[in-house]
Design a protein around this motif. Structure first.
Motif, PDB file in Angstrom:
ATOM      1  N   ARG A 129       0.839  -1.216   0.000  1.00 26.57           N
ATOM      2  CA  ARG A 129       0.000   0.000   0.000  1.00 26.57           C
ATOM      3  C   ARG A 129       0.864   1.253   0.000  1.00 26.57           C
ATOM      4  O   ARG A 129       0.584   2.226  -0.708  1.00 26.57           O
ATOM      5  N   ARG A 130       1.918   1.239   0.821  1.00 28.27           N
ATOM      6  CA  ARG A 130       2.798   2.401   0.879  1.00 28.27           C
ATOM      7  C   ARG A 130       3.518   2.615  -0.451  1.00 28.27           C
ATOM      8  O   ARG A 130       3.674   3.741  -0.908  1.00 28.27           O
ATOM      9  N   GLN A 131       3.972   1.514  -1.050  1.00 21.35           N
ATOM     10  CA  GLN A 131       4.648   1.617  -2.342  1.00 21.35           C
ATOM     11  C   GLN A 131       3.699   2.151  -3.405  1.00 21.35           C
ATOM     12  O   GLN A 131       4.063   3.016  -4.206  1.00 21.35           O
ATOM     13  N   HIS A 132       2.474   1.623  -3.387  1.00 21.53           N
ATOM     14  CA  HIS A 132       1.473   2.073  -4.362  1.00 21.53           C
ATOM     15  C   HIS A 132       1.150   3.547  -4.154  1.00 21.53           C
ATOM     16  O   HIS A 132       1.061   4.331  -5.117  1.00 21.53           O
ATOM     17  N   LYS A 133       1.002   3.926  -2.908  1.00 23.71           N
ATOM     18  CA  LYS A 133       0.700   5.324  -2.594  1.00 23.71           C
ATOM     19  C   LYS A 133       1.848   6.230  -3.025  1.00 23.71           C
ATOM     20  O   LYS A 133       1.639   7.312  -3.580  1.00 23.71           O
ATOM     21  N   HIS A 134       3.086   5.755  -2.768  1.00 21.70           N
ATOM     22  CA  HIS A 134       4.255   6.545  -3.137  1.00 21.70           C
ATOM     23  C   HIS A 134       4.337   6.719  -4.655  1.00 21.70           C
ATOM     24  O   HIS A 134       4.560   7.828  -5.155  1.00 21.70           O
ATOM     25  N   LEU A 135       4.143   5.610  -5.386  1.00 29.27           N
ATOM     26  CA  LEU A 135       4.205   5.686  -6.837  1.00 29.27           C
ATOM     27  C   LEU A 135       3.082   6.540  -7.397  1.00 29.27           C
ATOM     28  O   LEU A 135       3.277   7.298  -8.360  1.00 29.27           O
ATOM     29  N   ASP A 136       1.897   6.425  -6.776  1.00 27.24           N
ATOM     30  CA  ASP A 136       0.767   7.228  -7.222  1.00 27.24           C
ATOM     31  C   ASP A 136       1.041   8.715  -7.013  1.00 27.24           C
ATOM     32  O   ASP A 136       0.736   9.552  -7.874  1.00 27.24           O
ATOM     33  N   TYR A 139       3.542   9.791  -9.587  1.00 26.78           N
ATOM     34  CA  TYR A 139       2.918   9.928 -10.897  1.00 26.78           C
ATOM     35  C   TYR A 139       2.089  11.204 -10.971  1.00 26.78           C
ATOM     36  O   TYR A 139       2.188  11.976 -11.937  1.00 26.78           O
ATOM     37  N   ARG A 140       1.250  11.419  -9.948  1.00 26.57           N
ATOM     38  CA  ARG A 140       0.401  12.615  -9.945  1.00 26.57           C
ATOM     39  C   ARG A 140       1.235  13.887  -9.938  1.00 26.57           C
ATOM     40  O   ARG A 140       0.916  14.859 -10.620  1.00 26.57           O
ATOM     41  N   GLU A 141       2.315  13.855  -9.137  1.00 28.10           N
ATOM     42  CA  GLU A 141       3.165  15.034  -9.059  1.00 28.10           C
ATOM     43  C   GLU A 141       3.870  15.281 -10.395  1.00 28.10           C
ATOM     44  O   GLU A 141       3.976  16.427 -10.841  1.00 28.10           O
ATOM     45  N   SER A 142       4.353  14.202 -11.019  1.00 25.60           N
ATOM     46  CA  SER A 142       5.021  14.386 -12.312  1.00 25.60           C
ATOM     47  C   SER A 142       4.038  14.882 -13.362  1.00 25.60           C
ATOM     48  O   SER A 142       4.376  15.752 -14.174  1.00 25.60           O
ATOM     49  N   GLN A 143       2.791  14.356 -13.325  1.00 31.27           N
ATOM     50  CA  GLN A 143       1.773  14.829 -14.261  1.00 31.27           C
ATOM     51  C   GLN A 143       1.465  16.298 -14.026  1.00 31.27           C
ATOM     52  O   GLN A 143       1.325  17.077 -14.971  1.00 31.27           O
ATOM     53  N   ARG A 144       1.343  16.655 -12.764  1.00 30.31           N
ATOM     54  CA  ARG A 144       1.041  18.048 -12.426  1.00 30.31           C
ATOM     55  C   ARG A 144       2.177  18.967 -12.852  1.00 30.31           C
ATOM     56  O   ARG A 144       1.952  20.025 -13.443  1.00 30.31           O
TER      57      ARG A 144
END
Length: 692
Positions: A129-136, A139-144
């Protein structure tokens, strides 16, 4: 395989002994736990406020404290902490209630294997969950960030799919004269190329698509704007992803206006960082400069200082004239700093690599100069004013420019409360948050200035022999107070130091003071030995052994007077570093101790690998020792293990006479604790009395 290096575990149990039994079950399965025993809601609240936790194991109820309350507090903390409930006897209705309350699992208490499996599974899922949250988040930050960069880029950028525009940034629209993306969307990129260059562009794109990784990706063409005017352009193409679809990215540069644009951009850039009234730097640019100074403080430890200057009693009607005049006066005095107009009647100054003394001298000059300045309002009237100045250091622990400015503003308000026309220096004091905990950021700021403000001191606790050996031995403890003299809890102190990368700074201060104390004791005829606990970072820092060697050489003290403590958990997780650290200290004649012994995964194996001289038995074994047969057996086993390997044993946290007797019977060599003497500001313990 355990997915988390150290498992931060909360155990909700009625007694420490019962909690220890749960922990032992996990230690058998080689879980690297760092536990915390909790007995009530207050204990749990404190634990949740102190740090992040990985897992919570609880019995259904301790007194009036229920699992439902536990789950509610965990949810309120916004931490992802799986709750596992242990029951003496599984009952369907109660299990349902516990699961409904938020427990992840309800399992039988007497089934070790089940507990170990469930804990392992929960840790795996938690790590996922932590890894998924971190990657998410990444990803969101890079998209932003990509979207922001695209929309604000001065480069004209568009994305093309099957020859049609699917997106273009404002610069691209502006270059070709289109008002919105709605007009351009679906328009072939070929329509933006002049008729005479279309054949050239087709050949270029065909070659690009056929030999994607080869050849020239740049082409010079004549473009066509929406008003049919032609212009020279340079186009760069590359493969890209937009809106999850493969497409081509096009970057276009207007060659005919490059020089003109560069000149205009320089002018705009300069205008964007200047205040239009005073010509000084503006708020936005000042914050950007402050952010760079903060990065310098974090990377190299270089301090800077900020002055927050607020004019006293300036009316709105006269503010522009006064601000312009006072700004010039302050600017003439600011030779080594950057001056900005930060607000309506506020100036700020950033001075790189300067200290509070320098800033105080400048603040004094500014107050006098502002008071002596008369501003002509141009209407036959004139005005005079004074200013209040707040001074704050740019410390690595401040973390953000806003924190530094907040500190400086706080100091400015204090100066204003005293009537203005003066300055005040910000000093962090011990205060609680709304949740009741201490602010780590404030403690970190106090650490950075504690040495020069003389707010650090040592305290000494005797370690006495239980078998008549005549030695003066003390353990030293670091104590720090805030600017009002209030002591800072050691847990918060070391936690803040670690988070702000200030641990080594405290270590070096402790070492210097320890050597001074030993020299003083030597001159007074006392052969004193000191136990010193350095930070967990010390064994990773090659400069610490060099620092110790230098102090030994300067003072000519024998290394054996110093015994350095290493935490068993750190020794287990950093075996090679710990062994190298100990070996280096041994070469200097110093000795070492393994503290908090008996809580690791496999203490016997640890002791074989870590060649220390002393073993300090974990304080949990001393509690209720006179009546707790399990603890007595554990102490006997530790002593036997240590003595077989020629290690000297020390019992921590001795709190009563009966426990002292049991320790003597268990053949423990030394003891320390509040029953013997609490840590004191002086080395005043009479060792001869204890021996007699």
């Amino acid at each position: 395989m355990i997915p988390i290096d150290i498992i931060r575990l909360i155990v909700v149990e009625e007694s420490a002994n019962d909690a220890e039994m749960i922990l032992n079950s996990l230690r058998k399965a080689r879980f690297p736990i760092r536990p915390r025993h909790v007995e009530d809601d207050e204990d749990l609240q404190n634990a949740l406020a102190e740090q992040e936790w990985d897992l919570l194991i609880s019995v259904p109820q301790v007194g009036e404290f229920t699992v439902a309350q536990v789950c509610e507090m965990v949810n309120s903390s916004r931490q992802d902490i799986p709750v596992i409930v242990l029951m003496e006897k599984l009952e369907g209705q109660l299990m349902g209630a516990l699961l409904s309350a938020g427990a992840r699992h309800v399992i039988p208490r007497d089934n070790e294997n089940c507990l170990q499996i469930i804990v392992g599974r929960e840790l795996q899922e938690l790590a996922s969950r932590r890894q998924h949250k971190h990657l998410d988040q990444l990803y969101r930050e890079s998209q932003r960030q990509n979207k922001i960069l695209l929309e604000t880029s001065r480069d004209a950028i568009a994305y093309v799919h099957d020859g049609m525009h699917v997106h273009a940034n404002p610069s691209y629209l502006d270059m070709f004269g289109y008002k919105s993306m709605e007009v351009l969307e679906g328009l072939p990129v070929m329509d933006l190329v002049s008729l005479e260059d279309q054949s050239k562009f087709k050949d270029f794109m065909r070659d690009f698509m056929t030999h994607e990784a080869e050849g020239d990706r740049n082409i010079e063409l004549r473009g066509i704007r929406a008003d049919k005017r032609a212009f020279k352009l340079a186009m760069e193409v590359s493969q890209a992803i937009y809106a999850s679809e493969r497409c081509i990215q096009i970057i276009v540069r207007d060659q005919s206006q490059d020089e003109e644009k560069e000149k205009l951009q320089r002018q705009l850039k300069e205008a964007n960082i200047r205040d239009h009234v005073t010509g000084l730097y503006n708020r936005t640019h000042f914050i950007a400069l402050l952010e760079k100074a903060l990065a310098k403080a974090m990377e190299n430890g270089v301090r800077s200082v900020v002055l927050y200057i607020a004019l006293d009693n300036v009316s709105v009607g006269s503010i522009d004239s006064v601000i312009k005049n006072i700004g010039k006066v302050i600017n003439d005095l600011t030779e080594t700093g950057v001056l900005a107009r930060f607000g309506d009647n506020v100036f700020t100054i950033l001075m790189l690599d300067k200290d509070v003394t320098f800033a105080s001298e400048l603040a004094t000059k500014i107050c006098k100069a502002v008071e002596a300045t008369v501003t002509d309002l141009g209407t036959g009237e004139s005005i005079i004013t004074t200013c209040s100045i707040g001074i704050a250091l740019v410390l690595a622990s401040a973390a953000t420019p806003q924190n530094v400015l907040s500190d400086a503003h706080t100091a400015c308000l204090e100066a204003s409360k005293r009537g203005g026309n003066t300055f005040d220096i910000y000093k962090a004091v011990l205060k609680a948050t709304e949740q009741g905990g201490l602010k780590i950021s404030d403690i970190a700021k106090m650490i950075e200035t504690a040495i020069e403000e003389s707010r650090l001191s040592l305290r000494y606790q005797p370690i006495v022999s239980l078998h008549g050996e005549s030695q003066e031995i003390y353990e030293i403890f670091l104590r720090m107070v805030d600017s009002e003299g209030k002591p800072i809890p050691s847990g918060s102190l070391f936690s803040a130091a670690e988070q702000a990368n200030l641990s080594i700074k405290l270590d070096k201060w402790v070492l210097q003071e320890a050597f001074k104390v030993l020299m003083k004791q030597e001159k007074s005829g006392h052969q004193t030995y000191l136990f010193i606990k350095l930070s967990d970072q010390a064994i990773k820092d090659e400069n610490i052994p060099l620092f110790i060697r230098k102090l030994l050489k300067t003072t000519s003290l024998p290394g054996e007077r110093l015994i350095f403590e290493i935490n068993e958990t750190i020794a287990i997780t950093q075996v090679n570093l710990a062994k190298a650290f100990i070996s280096t200290l041994n070469k200097m004649g110093c000795r070492t101790a393994l503290e908090h012994f008996g809580t690791g995964l496999n203490s016997a194996t640890t002791l074989k690998h870590i060649p220390v001289d002393y073993v300090k038995i974990h304080y949990s074994y001393a509690k209720g020792l006179s009546t707790n047969t399990d603890n007595q057996k554990a102490v006997q086993d530790i002593v036997k293990l240590a003595h077989e390997q020629d290690k000297i044993t020390i019992a921590e946290a001795v709190e009563d006479a009966n426990s002292l007797t049991v320790l003597w019977q268990c053949e423990v060599d030394f003891a320390q604790g509040h029953y013997i003497q609490e840590p004191s500001d002086e080395m005043s313990y009479e060792f001869t009395e204890e021996e007699s």
